[in-house]
Design a protein around this motif. Structure first.
Motif, PDB file in Angstrom:
ATOM      1  N   SER A   1       0.835  -1.208   0.000  1.00 10.94           N
ATOM      2  CA  SER A   1       0.000   0.000   0.000  1.00 10.94           C
ATOM      3  C   SER A   1       0.869   1.258   0.000  1.00 10.94           C
ATOM      4  O   SER A   1       0.602   2.212  -0.745  1.00 10.94           O
ATOM      5  CB  SER A   1      -0.914  -0.021   1.230  1.00 10.94           C
ATOM      6  N   GLN A   2       1.941   1.252   0.832  1.00 11.80           N
ATOM      7  CA  GLN A   2       2.853   2.398   0.872  1.00 11.80           C
ATOM      8  C   GLN A   2       3.557   2.579  -0.474  1.00 11.80           C
ATOM      9  O   GLN A   2       3.732   3.709  -0.955  1.00 11.80           O
ATOM     10  CB  GLN A   2       3.882   2.201   1.978  1.00 11.80           C
TER      11      GLN A   2
ATOM     12  N   ALA B   1       1.201   4.104  -2.873  1.00 14.40           N
ATOM     13  CA  ALA B   1       1.017   5.523  -2.563  1.00 14.40           C
ATOM     14  C   ALA B   1       2.217   6.340  -3.049  1.00 14.40           C
ATOM     15  O   ALA B   1       2.063   7.442  -3.593  1.00 14.40           O
ATOM     16  CB  ALA B   1       0.822   5.702  -1.062  1.00 14.40           C
TER      17      ALA B   1
ATOM     18  N   HIS C   1       2.032   6.728  -6.751  1.00 13.88           N
ATOM     19  CA  HIS C   1       1.036   7.753  -7.101  1.00 13.88           C
ATOM     20  C   HIS C   1       1.599   9.156  -6.882  1.00 13.88           C
ATOM     21  O   HIS C   1       1.446  10.040  -7.716  1.00 13.88           O
ATOM     22  CB  HIS C   1      -0.220   7.537  -6.251  1.00 13.88           C
TER      23      HIS C   1
END
Length: 196
Positions: free
Chosen positions: A120-121, A124, A127
Motif C-alpha cells: 500500500s505504501q 502511494a 502515485h
C-alpha cells in the motif's frame, strides 16, 4: 505454509502413535479379562470334583494359576505404566506442536499484514511520484514559456541582435540587465534635458 504442513504431519504421526498405544492397552486389558474367564472355568471345574480331588486339584491349579496370573499381572502393569508414560509424552508433544502451529500461523498473518502495508505504501509512493512528475513537467513547460517570452522581449528591443545560439540563463539575465541599464540611462538623460 510449509512449516504448518510439517507441524501438522508431525501431529498426525504422534496422534497415530497414541491411537496404536491405546489399542495395545485395550488388547492387554482384554487378555486380562480372558484370564479371569479361565480362572472362573477352573473354579467351576473345581466344584465338580470330589472333596479330596478338589483339594489336590485346587492346590495345584491355584498355585499354577496364581503364578501364571501373577506373571501376567506384573507384565501388564509394567506395560501399562510404560504406555501411560509414553501417552503422557506424546500428549505433551502434540500440545507443543499445536502451540508451534498457532505461533507459525500468527507469524504468517503478521507477515502478510506487513506485506500488504508495504504494498500500500509503495502504491502511494508511486502515485505521489506520478503526481510530482506531472507537476514538474507542467512547471517546466511554464518556465520554458516564460523564459522564451523574456528572451523575445529582451532581444526585440531596437538595436538588439538576435542570439545566434541557445542562451544560458546567465546570458539571458545579462542581456536583460543591459536593456534595463540602457533604459535607465536614457530616462535619466531625458530628465536632465528637460530640466535644462
Amino acid at each position: 505454509t510449509g512449516a504448518i504442513s510439517s507441524l501438522q504431519r508431525q501431529m498426525e504421526i504422534q496422534e497415530s502413535e497414541l491411537r496404536r498405544i491405546r489399542s495395545e492397552k485395550e488388547l492387554l486389558q482384554k487378555k486380562l479379562r480372558e484370564r479371569e474367564v479361565q480362572l472362573q472355568a477352573v473354579s467351576d471345574k473345581y466344584h465338580s470334583l470330589t472333596e479330596e480331588q478338589r483339594q489336590e486339584e485346587a492346590v495345584m491349579m491355584m498355585e499354577k494359576e496364581n503364578q501364571s496370573l501373577q506373571e501376567v499381572v506384573t507384565e501388564q502393569e509394567f506395560q501399562l505404566a510404560e504406555q501411560n508414560k509414553l501417552i503422557s509424552e506424546l500428549q505433551g508433544t502434540v500440545s507443543q506442536l499445536q502451540a508451534e502451529a498457532v505461533t507459525t500461523r500468527l507469524q504468517l498473518l503478521k507477515q502478510k499484514q506487513a506485506q500488504k502495508e508495504t504494498q500500500s505504501q509503495f502504491e502511494a509512493l508511486q502515485h505521489t511520484e506520478l503526481q510530482t512528475r506531472v507537476a514538474l513537467e507542467l512547471i517546466s513547460t511554464k518556465f520554458e514559456r516564460f523564459r522564451n517570452k523574456i528572451i523575445q522581449a529582451t532581444f526585440s528591443v531596437e538595436g538588439s541582435q538576435d542570439p545566434q545560439a541557445e542562451l544560458t540563463d546567465d546570458e539571458v539575465l545579462e542581456a536583460m540587465q543591459k536593456v534595463f541599464n540602457e533604459r535607465t540611462e536614457f530616462q535619466q538623460m531625458l530628465k536632465n534635458k528637460g530640466s535644462r
